[in-house]
Write a protein that holds these residues in place. Structure first.
Motif, PDB file in Angstrom:
ATOM      1  N   ASN A   1      -4.903  11.233   4.488  1.00 12.68           N
ATOM      2  CA  ASN A   1      -5.033  11.840   5.816  1.00 12.68           C
ATOM      3  C   ASN A   1      -6.211  12.800   5.835  1.00 12.68           C
ATOM      4  OD1 ASN A   1      -2.439  10.891   7.197  1.00 12.68           O
ATOM      5  ND2 ASN A   1      -1.709  11.703   5.247  1.00 12.68           N
TER       6      ASN A   1
ATOM      7  N   ALA B   1      -8.012   4.110   9.746  1.00 11.94           N
ATOM      8  CA  ALA B   1      -6.843   3.943  10.618  1.00 11.94           C
ATOM      9  C   ALA B   1      -6.716   5.120  11.574  1.00 11.94           C
ATOM     10  CB  ALA B   1      -5.572   3.857   9.769  1.00 11.94           C
TER      11      ALA B   1
ATOM     12  N   GLU C   1       0.637   5.753   1.052  1.00  8.53           N
ATOM     13  CA  GLU C   1      -0.078   6.851   1.711  1.00  8.53           C
ATOM     14  C   GLU C   1       0.129   8.110   0.892  1.00  8.53           C
ATOM     15  OE1 GLU C   1       0.931   7.500   5.819  1.00  8.53           O
ATOM     16  OE2 GLU C   1      -0.040   9.463   5.878  1.00  8.53           O
TER      17      GLU C   1
ATOM     18  N   LYS D   1      -8.201   4.119   2.205  1.00  9.31           N
ATOM     19  CA  LYS D   1      -8.072   4.119   3.654  1.00  9.31           C
ATOM     20  C   LYS D   1      -8.027   5.560   4.137  1.00  9.31           C
ATOM     21  CE  LYS D   1      -4.963   1.483   5.517  1.00  9.31           C
ATOM     22  NZ  LYS D   1      -3.554   1.154   5.783  1.00  9.31           N
ATOM     23  N   LEU D   2      -8.811   5.862   5.165  1.00  9.65           N
ATOM     24  CA  LEU D   2      -8.756   7.201   5.741  1.00  9.65           C
ATOM     25  C   LEU D   2      -7.971   7.141   7.039  1.00  9.65           C
ATOM     26  CD1 LEU D   2     -12.395   8.494   5.177  1.00  9.65           C
ATOM     27  CD2 LEU D   2     -10.388   8.795   3.714  1.00  9.65           C
ATOM     28  N   GLU D   3      -7.033   8.064   7.190  1.00  7.89           N
ATOM     29  CA  GLU D   3      -6.244   8.135   8.414  1.00  7.89           C
ATOM     30  C   GLU D   3      -6.677   9.367   9.198  1.00  7.89           C
ATOM     31  OE1 GLU D   3      -2.050   7.885   7.754  1.00  7.89           O
ATOM     32  OE2 GLU D   3      -2.228   5.963   6.703  1.00  7.89           O
TER      33      GLU D   3
ATOM     34  N   GLY E   1       0.804  -1.208   0.000  1.00  5.40           N
ATOM     35  CA  GLY E   1       0.000   0.000   0.000  1.00  5.40           C
ATOM     36  C   GLY E   1       0.838   1.260   0.000  1.00  5.40           C
TER      37      GLY E   1
ATOM     38  N   ARG F   1     -11.519   1.582   4.536  1.00  6.09           N
ATOM     39  CA  ARG F   1     -10.725   1.216   5.713  1.00  6.09           C
ATOM     40  C   ARG F   1     -10.375   2.460   6.532  1.00  6.09           C
ATOM     41  NH1 ARG F   1      -8.891  -3.763   6.436  1.00  6.09           N
ATOM     42  NH2 ARG F   1      -7.134  -3.046   7.687  1.00  6.09           N
TER      43      ARG F   1
ATOM     44  N   ASP G   1      -4.174   7.470  13.074  1.00  8.01           N
ATOM     45  CA  ASP G   1      -2.822   7.891  12.710  1.00  8.01           C
ATOM     46  C   ASP G   1      -2.070   8.403  13.949  1.00  8.01           C
ATOM     47  OD1 ASP G   1      -0.876   8.229  10.830  1.00  8.01           O
ATOM     48  OD2 ASP G   1      -1.765   9.990   9.869  1.00  8.01           O
TER      49      ASP G   1
ATOM     50  N   GLN H   1       5.999   1.169   7.920  1.00  5.49           N
ATOM     51  CA  GLN H   1       6.039   2.265   6.957  1.00  5.49           C
ATOM     52  C   GLN H   1       7.239   3.118   7.325  1.00  5.49           C
ATOM     53  OE1 GLN H   1       2.345   4.358   6.542  1.00  5.49           O
ATOM     54  NE2 GLN H   1       3.305   6.266   5.916  1.00  5.49           N
TER      55      GLN H   1
ATOM     56  N   ALA I   1      -3.868   5.357   1.260  1.00  2.00           N
ATOM     57  CA  ALA I   1      -4.424   6.034   2.435  1.00  2.00           C
ATOM     58  C   ALA I   1      -4.387   7.545   2.238  1.00  2.00           C
ATOM     59  CB  ALA I   1      -3.613   5.661   3.671  1.00  2.00           C
TER      60      ALA I   1
ATOM     61  N   LYS J   1      -1.859   3.120  13.821  1.00  2.76           N
ATOM     62  CA  LYS J   1      -0.502   3.364  13.324  1.00  2.76           C
ATOM     63  C   LYS J   1       0.304   3.980  14.465  1.00  2.76           C
ATOM     64  CE  LYS J   1       0.047   4.669   9.080  1.00  2.76           C
ATOM     65  NZ  LYS J   1       0.051   5.518   7.850  1.00  2.76           N
TER      66      LYS J   1
END
Ligand code: MN
Length: 240
Positions: free
Chosen positions: A62, A122, A4, A92-94, A2, A120, A124, A201, A60, A145
């Motif tokens: 942010n 996460a 970001e 994916k949203l952080e 993946g 998804r 952060d 990461q 992902a 994370k």
């Protein structure tokens, strides 16, 4: 496994600006909303371009504190995913703990809605905010994370090691995946693997790259697609 999306602003007079140089200003104004929308749409466009050449990379984005309060955010994301035919599982949203704690019931509702659509979620920079564990338990998230400030000196600092070990255990006990941010050397990576961390990461995997370069580096020779998205790659310890 993946990437970001990270923002950089090539300013005509000031040169290359990093997010910390313009996101706080955008946050103080309504400009954060068009910026967040632009980032989400740009990711959807990039994912579509990658999917079309057989490189199904999840990406992902942010989401800032203010954007999480925006009533139209869910509708916007739904619309963008539909118009770019983006599989929700590739987005994916952080969100940071502090963003979640501004209005926890609202965050739980919004993220729950997105999660039910297959997006998804996460948390952060985990460990740097003031989130209560009772909320972490109730938040509709898939992963945490661990903030890089705990990860970077993991191999030499026994306190950081204790925090990271406990956080991995906490995450797993809550049924969440755990990602370590800011991994810059092999020794740290090896320790995280021993601790059962799900993925990493950081610079060890890749420095931030323009989207076209990222594809080239990880898929080797695949046709480059034009893109403004900069991405940092992630890698997994376990392929399953
Ligand atoms: Mn992030």
């Amino acid at each position: 496994m993946g990437a970001e999306a990270l923002a950089r602003w090539q300013h005509p007079e000031l040169g290359l600006l990093l997010p910390q140089q313009f996101i706080p200003l955008a946050e103080q104004t309504e400009l954060i909303h068009p910026l967040t929308h632009w980032a989400i749409e740009e990711v959807a466009r990039q994912v579509r371009a990658w999917n079309d050449i057989g490189a199904a990379v999840p990406v992902a984005v942010n989401v800032s504190t203010r954007s999480l309060q925006e009533p139209m955010l869910v509708d916007f994301i739904v619309e963008v995913m539909a118009s770019w035919k983006m599989p929700p599982g590739q987005l994916k949203l952080e969100v940071t703990e502090s963003a979640l704690m501004v209005n926890p019931p609202r965050a739980i509702e919004l993220l729950g809605h997105l999660r039910s659509l297959g997006v998804r979620i996460a948390i952060d920079d985990f460990g740097t905010g003031y989130s209560s564990l009772s909320y972490v338990k109730r938040l509709p998230v898939h992963e945490i994370k661990i903030d890089k400030s705990f990860v970077m000196n993991l191999a030499t600092d026994k306190h950081d090691l204790a925090i990271v070990r406990s956080t991995i255990e906490l995450g797993h006990n809550l049924g969440l995946e755990v990602v370590a941010e800011g991994v810059e050397d092999q020794e740290t990576s090896d320790r995280l693997a021993e601790l059962g961390c799900d993925s990493i990461q950081g610079y060890l995997v890749s420095r931030p790259l323009p989207a076209a370069a990222l594809l080239e580096q990880f898929l080797g020779g695949a046709p480059a697609t034009p893109g403004l998205v900069l991405a940092a790659a992630r890698t997994a310890y376990r392929g399953d």
